[in-house]
Design an enzyme around this catalytic site. Structure first.
Site, short mmCIF file in Angstrom:
data_model
loop_
_atom_site.label_atom_id
_atom_site.label_comp_id
_atom_site.label_asym_id
_atom_site.label_seq_id
_atom_site.Cartn_x
_atom_site.Cartn_y
_atom_site.Cartn_z
N HIS A 20 59.03 32.09 41.49
CA HIS A 20 58.54 31.64 42.80
C HIS A 20 57.76 30.34 42.62
CE1 HIS A 20 54.62 33.10 41.70
NE2 HIS A 20 55.01 34.37 41.66
N HIS A 23 55.25 29.95 39.68
CA HIS A 23 55.83 29.64 38.37
C HIS A 23 56.26 28.17 38.34
CE1 HIS A 23 56.99 34.04 38.91
NE2 HIS A 23 56.07 34.05 37.97
N CYS A 128 47.70 49.64 33.23
CA CYS A 128 48.44 49.16 34.41
C CYS A 128 49.70 48.47 33.91
CB CYS A 128 47.61 48.19 35.25
SG CYS A 128 48.64 47.41 36.52
N CYS A 131 50.17 44.77 35.11
CA CYS A 131 49.40 43.79 34.31
C CYS A 131 49.82 43.82 32.85
CB CYS A 131 47.90 44.08 34.33
SG CYS A 131 47.11 44.03 35.92
N CYS A 145 44.94 49.69 40.67
CA CYS A 145 44.76 48.35 40.12
C CYS A 145 44.65 47.35 41.27
CB CYS A 145 45.95 47.98 39.23
SG CYS A 145 46.09 46.21 38.96
N HIS A 148 47.85 45.05 41.53
CA HIS A 148 49.18 45.60 41.79
C HIS A 148 49.19 46.76 42.77
CE1 HIS A 148 49.76 43.30 38.07
NE2 HIS A 148 50.93 43.03 38.62
N LYS A 291 47.58 35.62 50.16
CA LYS A 291 48.00 35.84 48.79
C LYS A 291 49.52 35.96 48.78
CE LYS A 291 47.32 39.05 45.08
NZ LYS A 291 46.72 40.23 44.54
N LYS A 294 55.33 39.94 47.01
CA LYS A 294 56.65 40.41 47.38
C LYS A 294 56.58 41.24 48.66
CE LYS A 294 60.49 41.55 44.46
NZ LYS A 294 60.98 42.39 43.39
O1 ME8 Z 1 51.81 36.45 32.99
N1 ME8 Z 1 49.66 30.34 41.82
O2 ME8 Z 1 54.04 35.98 33.32
P1 ME8 Z 1 54.14 35.81 34.89
C1 ME8 Z 1 49.78 29.54 40.75
N2 ME8 Z 1 54.62 36.82 30.90
N3 ME8 Z 1 50.43 29.89 39.63
C2 ME8 Z 1 51.01 31.07 39.58
C3 ME8 Z 1 50.96 31.96 40.68
C4 ME8 Z 1 50.23 31.54 41.84
N4 ME8 Z 1 50.12 32.30 42.94
N5 ME8 Z 1 51.63 33.08 40.35
C5 ME8 Z 1 52.10 32.89 39.08
C6 ME8 Z 1 52.96 36.35 32.58
N6 ME8 Z 1 51.75 31.68 38.62
C7 ME8 Z 1 53.26 36.50 31.11
C8 ME8 Z 1 52.87 35.21 30.40
S1 ME8 Z 1 52.57 33.72 28.19
C9 ME8 Z 1 52.41 34.01 26.55
C10 ME8 Z 1 53.02 35.25 28.91
C11 ME8 Z 1 52.11 31.10 37.32
O3 ME8 Z 1 55.59 35.76 35.18
C12 ME8 Z 1 50.88 30.81 36.46
O4 ME8 Z 1 51.24 29.89 35.46
O5 ME8 Z 1 53.31 36.80 35.57
C13 ME8 Z 1 50.63 32.16 35.84
O6 ME8 Z 1 49.76 32.07 34.71
C14 ME8 Z 1 52.02 32.57 35.47
O7 ME8 Z 1 52.83 32.08 36.57
C15 ME8 Z 1 52.20 34.07 35.30
O8 ME8 Z 1 53.57 34.34 35.14
#
Ligand code: ME8
Length: 477
Positions: A20, A23, A128, A131, A145, A148, A291, A294
């Site tokens: 999304h 990311h 969780c 998380c 949590c 979530h 916020k 989904k």
């Molecule tokens: O945490 N606003 O993956 P993830 C800004 N796999 N950035 C956001 C966001 C938002 N609302 N939502 C997500 C993980 N992000 C692990 C990481 S690394 C060794 C492992 C971005 O798919 C932001 O960069 O949940 C956040 O840190 C990341 O997506 C979390 O992606």
């Protein structure tokens, strides 16, 4: 000594969901920096990828009735497709299910064991799955949590523990001295605050999770997904040609600061490896004030947005909208507005009217030795220096502000000097004014490249051929 090698990373995203705009935010920022360094002639490497192990992925696969491997293989292309749609040019894409990565993870844990930082203990706690983290009773809201909205699962198993508590002082020293820089400053203070409260040892293996990297010396356990994932930054330096450990910059969202600013450096200290130079945690998006989630159905799809507005407009709008370290709000309306005003009316129109006049008044224009962006102002600072400084400090909106100040000034200059009148009264002055505007545009063209590569390409062509075409055509709703 300044090094010309740069190694920049994004988080590796969980594949259980489609990418999304959140990311996209981190990934676009990393892409802009990478293009910026490459444009300067640096040897920059940008790594992104996917996090494919753990309970969360295994459960999602099971819900679909698929094996985890088949499930993750089917989702990875969605990430690659999104990055392509947004004109993201990563140099390496790492997957944690890559065999070589799995082996390096196992070796890494073995080094932790050999260094005396791993111990097997009985453990009970609330977990969780969303998380992928143990959660304490007082973090719960109504027994659920807060992130979530689900009840955590009670875990009671024997796990291997990483003796984080022993590394507290060394970690604190590395962060305080900026040997390992945690930014922005507020995040650094947050992390130091946590360390000062005292760090507890953490479980780094899972008995109940089969979908993971092998835990060395214990077939009943797999490596905890977060530990597996963090090691990607290091394993990539052995999988790809180019990136050298240590990383210069881990770009992350503030949600995963704990793992990147505490667990990861502590693991590296334990095995006597170099620390990454910097972790920068940016802020979080809300969508139209809410916020993103989904269940609310408000997650913005970056592919659909770039199909409608073009990748460049999305890249520009989300980095321009609010300062990188802070939380902020985004919406399709805001992107549409930026498209129309900053991009269409300011930049697009400026290029268009300049080239139209150059043609109409048959003016001679061409590259000059020094661009106006490289001419010092009264304080001795050039525009390029101000822009470089902002970008080096990850102030993306600040760097864009520098660029759009020029376009505003140039548009104002046209209004003030009125070339259509000079045409009749003072042809010399007309040539000087338009020549300056033209070569300022050559500078703008260089500065927008990391942010808007496609537009920069088109604009460059137009400046060469002197044939204007709308850079940001009107979008019919
Ligand atoms: O945490 N606003 O993956 P993830 C800004 N796999 N950035 C956001 C966001 C938002 N609302 N939502 C997500 C993980 N992000 C692990 C990481 S690394 C060794 C492992 C971005 O798919 C932001 O960069 O949940 C956040 O840190 C990341 O997506 C979390 O992606």
């Amino acid at each position: 000594m300044a090094s010309n090698n740069k190694y920049i990373t994004t988080p590796i995203y969980y594949v259980n969901d489609v990418p999304h705009i959140g990311h996209a935010y981190t990934t676009i920022a990393a892409d802009v920096l990478n293009r910026f360094y490459k444009q300067k002639g640096d040897n920059s490497f940008f790594l992104t990828g996917t996090d494919e192990h753990g309970a969360k992925i295994a459960e999602a696969a099971e819900e679909k009735g698929e094996t985890p491997k088949k499930f993750v293989d089917s989702l990875v292309p969605q990430f690659k497709k999104a990055w392509e749609a947004l004109d993201i040019e990563y140099d390496g894409f790492i997957r944690t299910t890559d065999k070589k990565h799995e082996e390096i993870v196992t070796e890494f844990i073995k080094k932790l064991q050999d260094a005396g930082y791993v111990e097997k203990r009985k453990y009970e706690g609330l977990y969780c799955v969303g998380c992928e983290k143990f959660i304490s009773e007082d973090e719960l809201e109504d027994g659920k949590c807060p992130h979530h909205g689900k009840e955590p699962v009670k875990h009671s198993e024997e796990n291997h523990f990483f003796l984080l508590s022993k590394l507290q002082d060394k970690l604190k020293q590395a962060i305080e001295s900026d040997e390992f820089k945690v930014a922005p400053e507020a995040r650094k203070n947050e992390v130091l605050g946590k360390i000062n409260q005292g760090l507890e040892d953490v479980s780094i293996s899972r008995q109940a999770v089969e979908w993971g990297a092998k835990f060395p010396g214990d077939d009943t356990q797999t490596v905890y997904v977060w530990v597996d994932a963090l090691i990607n930054y290091y394993s990539a330096t052995k999988i790809f040609e180019g990136p050298k450990w240590p990383a210069d910059l881990h770009l992350i969202g503030k949600d995963i600061l704990w793992f990147h600013a505490i667990i990861w450096p502590a693991m590296l200290i334990a095995i006597h490896e170099k620390l990454p130079k910097e972790v920068f945690a940016h802020g979080f998006f809300t969508i139209g004030g809410k916020k993103m989630s989904k269940s609310l159905g408000n997650a913005i799809d970056p592919i659909a947005l770039s199909e409608k507005y073009g990748a460049d407009a999305v890249r520009y709008a989300i980095l321009r909208e609010f300062p990188f370290g802070e939380d902020g709000d985004i919406s399709e309306e805001k992107i549409a507005e930026r498209y129309k005003t900053d991009l269409g009316n300011e930049l697009g129109n400026l290029v268009q009217r300049t080239l139209t006049m150059v043609n109409k008044y048959e003016l001679e224009v061409g590259p000059t030795e020094t661009l106006s962006i490289d001419t010092p102002d009264v304080d001795g600072v050039t525009i390029r220096e101000a822009y470089d400084k902002a970008l080096t400090n990850l102030d993306f909106s600040g760097a864009l502000e520098v660029v759009f100040r020029i376009t505003r000034d140039l548009n104002a200059e046209i209004e003030r000097k009125k070339p259509w009148e000079l045409e009749k009264t003072d042809k010399n002055e007309l040539a000087v004014v338009m020549g300056f505007i033209y070569q300022s545009l050559l500078g703008v063209n260089e500065l927008i490249l990391p942010f808007m590569p496609e537009t920069a390409e088109k604009m460059k062509k137009q400046l060469k051929t002197l044939k204007p075409e709308p850079l940001f055509p009107r979008i019919e709703e």
